[in-house]
Design an enzyme around this catalytic site. Structure first.
Site, PDB file in Angstrom:
ATOM      1  N   ARG A  64     -10.082   0.769   9.439  1.00 48.04           N
ATOM      2  CA  ARG A  64      -9.437  -0.436   9.705  1.00 48.04           C
ATOM      3  C   ARG A  64     -10.392  -1.471  10.340  1.00 48.04           C
ATOM      4  O   ARG A  64     -10.848  -2.536  10.335  1.00 48.04           O
ATOM      5  CB  ARG A  64      -8.340  -0.303  10.670  1.00 48.04           C
ATOM      6  CG  ARG A  64      -7.388  -0.921   9.898  1.00 48.04           C
ATOM      7  CD  ARG A  64      -6.469  -0.644  10.883  1.00 48.04           C
ATOM      8  NE  ARG A  64      -5.039  -1.307  10.298  1.00 48.04           N
ATOM      9  CZ  ARG A  64      -3.854  -1.027   9.644  1.00 48.04           C
ATOM     10  NH1 ARG A  64      -3.823   0.297   8.953  1.00 48.04           N
ATOM     11  NH2 ARG A  64      -2.241  -1.744   9.612  1.00 48.04           N
TER      12      ARG A  64
ATOM     13  N   ARG B 196      10.751  -6.741   4.243  1.00 48.31           N
ATOM     14  CA  ARG B 196      10.184  -4.892   5.144  1.00 48.31           C
ATOM     15  C   ARG B 196      11.106  -4.851   6.354  1.00 48.31           C
ATOM     16  O   ARG B 196      11.750  -3.906   6.290  1.00 48.31           O
ATOM     17  CB  ARG B 196       9.215  -4.726   4.381  1.00 48.31           C
ATOM     18  CG  ARG B 196       8.828  -3.191   5.000  1.00 48.31           C
ATOM     19  CD  ARG B 196       7.355  -2.905   4.379  1.00 48.31           C
ATOM     20  NE  ARG B 196       7.195  -2.887   6.037  1.00 48.31           N
ATOM     21  CZ  ARG B 196       5.182  -2.829   6.426  1.00 48.31           C
ATOM     22  NH1 ARG B 196       4.696  -2.296   5.128  1.00 48.31           N
ATOM     23  NH2 ARG B 196       4.842  -2.530   7.477  1.00 48.31           N
TER      24      ARG B 196
ATOM     25  N   ARG C 235      -0.830  -9.357  13.210  1.00 47.22           N
ATOM     26  CA  ARG C 235      -1.348  -8.185  12.330  1.00 47.22           C
ATOM     27  C   ARG C 235      -2.388  -8.733  10.935  1.00 47.22           C
ATOM     28  O   ARG C 235      -3.466  -8.077  10.445  1.00 47.22           O
ATOM     29  CB  ARG C 235       0.131  -7.072  12.205  1.00 47.22           C
ATOM     30  CG  ARG C 235       0.136  -6.532  12.695  1.00 47.22           C
ATOM     31  CD  ARG C 235       1.489  -5.831  12.340  1.00 47.22           C
ATOM     32  NE  ARG C 235       1.052  -4.841  10.822  1.00 47.22           N
ATOM     33  CZ  ARG C 235       2.224  -4.952  10.442  1.00 47.22           C
ATOM     34  NH1 ARG C 235       3.491  -5.356  10.001  1.00 47.22           N
ATOM     35  NH2 ARG C 235       1.965  -3.961   9.475  1.00 47.22           N
TER      36      ARG C 235
ATOM     37  N   LYS D 184       0.773  -1.388  -0.084  1.00 45.99           N
ATOM     38  CA  LYS D 184       0.320  -0.494   0.208  1.00 45.99           C
ATOM     39  C   LYS D 184       0.315   1.358  -0.090  1.00 45.99           C
ATOM     40  O   LYS D 184       0.638   2.024  -0.999  1.00 45.99           O
ATOM     41  CB  LYS D 184      -0.838   0.096   1.043  1.00 45.99           C
ATOM     42  CG  LYS D 184      -2.185  -0.868   1.355  1.00 45.99           C
ATOM     43  CD  LYS D 184      -3.390  -0.437   2.314  1.00 45.99           C
ATOM     44  CE  LYS D 184      -2.894  -0.579   3.489  1.00 45.99           C
ATOM     45  NZ  LYS D 184      -2.789  -2.055   4.625  1.00 45.99           N
TER      46      LYS D 184
ATOM     47  N   ARG E 224      11.343  -1.898  11.261  1.00 49.14           N
ATOM     48  CA  ARG E 224       9.743  -1.789  12.682  1.00 49.14           C
ATOM     49  C   ARG E 224       9.937  -2.640  13.378  1.00 49.14           C
ATOM     50  O   ARG E 224      10.223  -3.485  13.656  1.00 49.14           O
ATOM     51  CB  ARG E 224       8.886  -1.786  11.853  1.00 49.14           C
ATOM     52  CG  ARG E 224       8.524  -0.071  10.747  1.00 49.14           C
ATOM     53  CD  ARG E 224       7.087  -0.366   9.888  1.00 49.14           C
ATOM     54  NE  ARG E 224       6.054  -0.869  10.369  1.00 49.14           N
ATOM     55  CZ  ARG E 224       5.349  -0.401   9.559  1.00 49.14           C
ATOM     56  NH1 ARG E 224       4.728  -0.085   8.858  1.00 49.14           N
ATOM     57  NH2 ARG E 224       4.040  -1.200  10.943  1.00 49.14           N
TER      58      ARG E 224
HETATM   59  P1  AMP Z   1       0.286   0.273   9.524  1.00 54.39           P
HETATM   60  O1  AMP Z   1       1.125   1.328   9.293  1.00 54.39           O
HETATM   61  O2  AMP Z   1      -1.131   1.201   9.290  1.00 54.39           O
HETATM   62  O3  AMP Z   1       0.485  -0.852   8.945  1.00 54.39           O
HETATM   63  O4  AMP Z   1      -0.236   0.600  10.815  1.00 54.39           O
HETATM   64  C1  AMP Z   1       0.557   0.482  12.311  1.00 54.39           C
HETATM   65  C2  AMP Z   1      -0.656  -0.299  13.026  1.00 54.39           C
HETATM   66  O5  AMP Z   1      -0.462   1.358  13.793  1.00 54.39           O
HETATM   67  C3  AMP Z   1      -1.349  -0.807  12.956  1.00 54.39           C
HETATM   68  O6  AMP Z   1      -0.953  -2.628  13.475  1.00 54.39           O
HETATM   69  C4  AMP Z   1      -1.757  -0.195  13.885  1.00 54.39           C
HETATM   70  O7  AMP Z   1      -1.117  -1.051  15.967  1.00 54.39           O
HETATM   71  C5  AMP Z   1      -1.865   0.841  14.713  1.00 54.39           C
HETATM   72  N1  AMP Z   1      -2.999   1.593  13.413  1.00 54.39           N
HETATM   73  C6  AMP Z   1      -3.068   2.155  11.947  1.00 54.39           C
HETATM   74  N2  AMP Z   1      -3.843   2.572  11.989  1.00 54.39           N
HETATM   75  C7  AMP Z   1      -4.788   2.774  12.367  1.00 54.39           C
HETATM   76  C8  AMP Z   1      -5.996   2.266  12.897  1.00 54.39           C
HETATM   77  N3  AMP Z   1      -6.960   3.218  11.556  1.00 54.39           N
HETATM   78  N4  AMP Z   1      -6.782   1.405  13.989  1.00 54.39           N
HETATM   79  C9  AMP Z   1      -6.564   0.840  14.710  1.00 54.39           C
HETATM   80  N5  AMP Z   1      -5.134   1.245  14.387  1.00 54.39           N
HETATM   81  C10 AMP Z   1      -4.420   1.334  13.757  1.00 54.39           C
END
Ligand code: AMP
Length: 186
Positions: free
Chosen positions: A88, A128, A145, A13, A134
């Site tokens: 989400r 990654r 996840r 993404k 990360r």
């Molecule tokens: P991402 O970079 O989008 O993969 O997000 C990394 C982490 O941030 C996720 O595993 C969640 O813990 C948190 N996170 C990001 N976006 C959301 C969301 N819309 N709702 C809840 N948690 C989020």
């Protein structure tokens, strides 16, 4: 153009959404990035979010909904934006719909889903992890996840299909191949 960029963790993404933002000259709004930024700056909200992020579970809805509500009202987002990693959950999708209507903003134009078979995701995420370092990219957290995605986020595909704005793009193949498929779907 107001769009949501969807797809499981590891679908690519980030890379593809950057391309769409440049094409449409719109800001990319990533809740994951905003949260990581809050963690890095030691903001209280970040400290609270970190526990969830490190486990691979979702940060409470009200936290991310608040972040998005503030962000989409900023000047650069008035003509459009790309949401990456939000909504989400069905609750977040409902909150977004309500927020746009309360702010008198146009509804979403499109929900673009980058589909990648589950077996490719773990491998991509581990690669990654090595590159970016990360803290939520260990194999155990990656599996959580993906599980969280399947339970909480996957139902959103039906949600946006029913709204008539879902577009699906096959996310396998090289970066360039996927990019041209994304372009076509826009
Ligand atoms: P991402 O970079 O989008 O993969 O997000 C990394 C982490 O941030 C996720 O595993 C969640 O813990 C948190 N996170 C990001 N976006 C959301 C969301 N819309 N709702 C809840 N948690 C989020």
């Amino acid at each position: 153009m107001r769009l949501i960029f969807m797809g499981p963790p590891g679908a690519g993404k980030g890379t593809q959404s950057a391309f769409v933002c440049t094409e449409y000259q719109i800001p990319g709004i990533s809740t994951g990035e905003m949260l990581r930024d809050a963690v890095a700056k030691n903001i209280p909200l970040g400290l609270k979010a970190k526990e969830y992020m490190d486990q691979g579970t979702l940060v409470p809805d009200e936290v991310v909904i608040g972040l998005v509500k503030d962000r989409i009202q900023q000047e650069d987002a008035l003509k459009g934006y790309l949401l990456d990693g939000f909504p989400r959950t069905v609750e977040q999708a409902d909150a977004l719909k309500k927020m746009l209507s309360e702010l008198n903003e146009a509804p979403l134009d499109m929900a673009l889903n980058l589909a990648v078979p589950p077996e490719l995701l773990v491998e991509r995420l581990l690669i990654r992890a090595q590159k970016e370092g990360r803290s939520d990219d260990t194999e155990e957290v990656i599996r959580t996840r993906i599980e969280t995605y399947n339970q909480k986020t996957l139902p959103l595909l039906d949600y946006y299909r029913k709204e008539g704005i879902l577009r699906e793009v096959n996310g396998t193949g090289s970066l360039e191949e996927v990019q041209s498929k994304v372009k076509e779907s826009l």
